[in-house]
Design an enzyme around this catalytic site. Structure first.
Site, mmCIF file in Angstrom:
data_model
loop_
_atom_site.group_PDB
_atom_site.id
_atom_site.type_symbol
_atom_site.label_atom_id
_atom_site.label_comp_id
_atom_site.label_asym_id
_atom_site.label_seq_id
_atom_site.Cartn_x
_atom_site.Cartn_y
_atom_site.Cartn_z
ATOM 1 N N GLU A 49 37.282 73.701 35.748
ATOM 2 C CA GLU A 49 36.204 74.656 36.584
ATOM 3 C C GLU A 49 35.183 74.834 35.846
ATOM 4 O O GLU A 49 35.141 75.338 34.615
ATOM 5 C CB GLU A 49 37.034 75.788 36.926
ATOM 6 C CG GLU A 49 36.591 76.304 38.526
ATOM 7 C CD GLU A 49 37.030 74.956 39.516
ATOM 8 O OE1 GLU A 49 36.101 74.068 39.693
ATOM 9 O OE2 GLU A 49 38.236 74.988 39.873
ATOM 10 N N HIS A 50 33.775 74.733 36.383
ATOM 11 C CA HIS A 50 32.565 75.215 35.812
ATOM 12 C C HIS A 50 32.353 74.269 34.563
ATOM 13 O O HIS A 50 31.851 75.004 33.498
ATOM 14 C CB HIS A 50 32.538 76.679 35.796
ATOM 15 C CG HIS A 50 32.363 77.672 36.625
ATOM 16 N ND1 HIS A 50 31.016 77.493 37.313
ATOM 17 C CD2 HIS A 50 33.287 78.349 37.561
ATOM 18 C CE1 HIS A 50 31.127 78.426 38.527
ATOM 19 N NE2 HIS A 50 32.364 78.898 38.736
ATOM 20 N N GLY A 143 35.071 77.291 48.556
ATOM 21 C CA GLY A 143 35.420 76.613 47.458
ATOM 22 C C GLY A 143 35.879 75.294 47.655
ATOM 23 O O GLY A 143 36.438 74.700 46.586
ATOM 24 N N SER A 145 34.024 72.945 49.011
ATOM 25 C CA SER A 145 32.898 72.010 48.776
ATOM 26 C C SER A 145 32.234 71.567 50.235
ATOM 27 O O SER A 145 31.940 70.255 50.367
ATOM 28 C CB SER A 145 33.264 70.844 48.004
ATOM 29 O OG SER A 145 32.079 70.180 47.640
ATOM 30 N N SER A 146 32.141 72.401 51.184
ATOM 31 C CA SER A 146 31.802 72.118 52.395
ATOM 32 C C SER A 146 30.363 71.775 52.366
ATOM 33 O O SER A 146 29.783 70.857 52.987
ATOM 34 C CB SER A 146 31.918 73.078 53.565
ATOM 35 O OG SER A 146 31.367 74.456 53.077
ATOM 36 N N ASP A 190 31.568 67.537 42.997
ATOM 37 C CA ASP A 190 31.917 67.591 44.480
ATOM 38 C C ASP A 190 31.344 66.391 45.204
ATOM 39 O O ASP A 190 32.139 65.645 46.041
ATOM 40 C CB ASP A 190 31.216 68.794 45.224
ATOM 41 C CG ASP A 190 31.579 70.017 44.368
ATOM 42 O OD1 ASP A 190 32.264 69.921 43.507
ATOM 43 O OD2 ASP A 190 30.690 70.959 44.556
ATOM 44 N N ASN A 233 29.059 82.202 49.034
ATOM 45 C CA ASN A 233 28.165 81.181 49.148
ATOM 46 C C ASN A 233 27.547 81.032 47.936
ATOM 47 O O ASN A 233 26.597 82.069 47.511
ATOM 48 C CB ASN A 233 27.322 81.336 50.423
ATOM 49 C CG ASN A 233 26.204 80.563 50.602
ATOM 50 O OD1 ASN A 233 25.846 79.526 49.611
ATOM 51 N ND2 ASN A 233 25.527 80.083 51.762
HETATM 52 C C1 GLA Z 1 30.658 74.213 42.527
HETATM 53 C C2 GLA Z 1 29.689 73.090 42.179
HETATM 54 C C3 GLA Z 1 30.464 72.200 41.099
HETATM 55 C C4 GLA Z 1 31.145 72.738 40.022
HETATM 56 C C5 GLA Z 1 32.177 73.907 40.623
HETATM 57 C C6 GLA Z 1 32.427 74.577 39.733
HETATM 58 O O1 GLA Z 1 31.453 73.561 43.507
HETATM 59 O O2 GLA Z 1 28.986 72.524 43.062
HETATM 60 O O3 GLA Z 1 29.491 71.164 40.692
HETATM 61 O O4 GLA Z 1 30.464 73.253 39.039
HETATM 62 O O5 GLA Z 1 31.370 74.811 41.584
HETATM 63 O O6 GLA Z 1 33.770 73.977 38.935
#
Ligand code: GLA
Length: 458
Positions: A49-50, A143, A145-146, A190, A233
């Site tokens: 993550e991140h 979270g 990724s919509s 994503d 968001n």
């Molecule tokens: C969002 C961003 C991704 C990623 C995540 C965290 O979804 O679009 O690119 O950085 O946060 O892992």
């Protein structure tokens, strides 16, 4: 061999209730039938993550929930976008006059990002007009990724409507860049998984160059997604970009300390590659270079020997100009340790030792602790949800996606799945009020799903 573009599948809309419903709505809205349909899925990130925007590999899988768009290219240069959900208002504009409003991240702006990405990539002067009807089943701000699924779907819609073609990786890269028109400085996870996802497979996504490698998850493992009922968001606040900037600054500090050309360095992985050392050594370097206390903009300028003006105009994004404290030690430590966990996760999946589920679960738990304490991207509801999932049989549970709300993902031995779902429902959701707690999908098991597709009526 040239890399493949997204698949095209022949279907009969009449045999697919969702497509049929869309087709009927399309006909009643536009008075004609759609020429084709495009779907792009959301994703759940299992670990990593991140760290994508720091250049490090991540390990997501596509989910079944997706954005589906019915499309009819039209002769006029008008782009008309409607939604099957009446909560989202219709939008229309001239295709040659695209403006993306960064201050209000409204739904249609994500479509415009995908459209503009294709327009800019091919330098198209005369885009075709389109009538589009969208049906989305990825819970927004959760979270999963919509927003990126919508950007990817729009990119593929625009590509096809204009008779063009690109490979999946090219599409993913274009959509990653073009989502930044909305103002968030996301990495490419994503968009990559939305195009490169495959049924039955999680994927290790690596960057520069973008590539995806299959990761076979243990057959006795189930993955459960649970919504914390807190919506976030990432384009509406500066949390996300602040983290991106903290990592960028940390990379510049480390590079300068090691005598590299730090002005050119943008992400932490570049520093590691230039130094030719491993992640453990990067973690030792973090201890050597940074102090625990947050850095003020003044201290940053002093260390990098730049002016406040240079910091603002050459390093920081628009919405992080007024940030007063940057936690460089904590963010860099999270990134390097999380990057190592991703590689361990993949190795365990490959070697498949008898205690795989326990080992993978431990890594997911460590990832959550790091997100909560070092990266500070969790929230009390997510922490509670993660604890409840573990209490009722999850081997591992962590926030997924950007955080500060949204969903948790848990690794559950399949034989414990029915009990876990029933107990978490009772313990977390029964006392909750409001739309999200009663709406589905709030708590569900998921499997790796396929990537973006075009549907044509046979
Ligand atoms: C969002 C961003 C991704 C990623 C995540 C965290 O979804 O679009 O690119 O950085 O946060 O892992």
């Amino acid at each position: 061999m040239a890399e493949e573009g997204p698949s095209i599948r022949l279907i009969q809309a009449a045999e697919h209730p969702r497509l049929l419903k869309m087709k009927e709505m399309f006909v009643s809205k536009f008075g004609s039938v759609p020429e084709f349909y495009v779907r792009a899925p959301g994703r759940v990130n299992l670990i990593g993550e991140h760290i994508d925007y720091c250049g490090y590999a991540v390990l997501p899988m596509a989910v079944e929930q997706d954005i589906l768009i019915a499309v009819e290219p039209v002769k006029s240069q008008t782009f008309y976008l409607a939604n099957t959900n009446s909560f989202y208002r219709d939008f229309s504009t001239s295709v040659n006059d695209i403006h993306i409003n960064k201050t209000k991240p409204q739904w249609h702006n994500y479509f415009l990002c995908g459209l503009k990405g294709i327009q800019d990539h091919f330098n198209l002067k005369n885009l075709t007009g389109m009538n589009c009807l969208l049906d989305g089943i990825i819970p927004p701000s959760s979270g999963l990724s919509s927003s990126s699924a919508l950007v990817c779907c729009a990119g593929l819609v625009t590509l096809r409507a204009n008779g063009l073609s690109l490979s999946k990786t090219e599409l993913a890269e274009i959509c990653t860049k073009s989502e930044r028109y909305i103002g968030t400085e996301g990495g490419g996870m994503d968009q990559a998984i939305s195009f490169l996802g495959e049924e039955g497979m999680a994927k290790l996504i690596e960057f520069n160059p973008l590539r995806a490698t299959d990761v076979q998850l243990p057959s006795e493992a189930s993955f459960v997604i649970a919504h914390s009922c807190v919506e976030m968001n990432k384009a509406a606040t500066s949390h996300f970009n602040t983290r991106v900037m903290e990592c960028r600054l940390a990379a510049k500090f480390l590079a300068k300390y090691k005598g590299l050309k730090w002005k050119e360095i943008l992400c932490l992985k570049e520093v590691q590659v230039k130094l030719g050392v491993n992640l453990e050594e990067m973690l030792l370097l973090v201890e050597e270079v940074f102090h625990l206390e947050p850095y003020s903009p003044e201290e940053i300028c002093k260390c990098l020997e730049i002016s406040l003006e240079e910091l603002r105009t050459q390093i920081l994004s628009k919405n992080t100009q007024d940030v007063l404290l940057f936690k460089l030690y904590q963010r860099a430590k999270h990134v390097f340790s999380e990057a190592a966990r991703v590689l361990q996760f993949k190795k365990i999946c490959e070697e498949a030792p008898a205690n795989s589920i326990q080992l993978l679960g431990d890594l997911m738990n460590q990832s959550h602790v790091s997100c909560r304490t070092l990266y500070e991207c969790s929230c009390p509801e997510l922490d509670r949800l993660v604890d409840i999932c573990r209490q009722f049989g999850a081997q591992g549970s962590r926030l997924t996606g950007a955080g500060w709300g949204g969903c948790a993902v848990s690794l559950v031995p399949t034989d414990k799945l029915p009990d876990l779902l029933a107990n978490v429902q009772k313990a977390y959701y029964q006392s909750k009020k409001g739309r999200l707690a009663v709406e589905k999908p709030c708590l569900f098991a998921t499997k790796p799903g396929g990537g973006a597709l075009v549907f044509l009526e046979a």
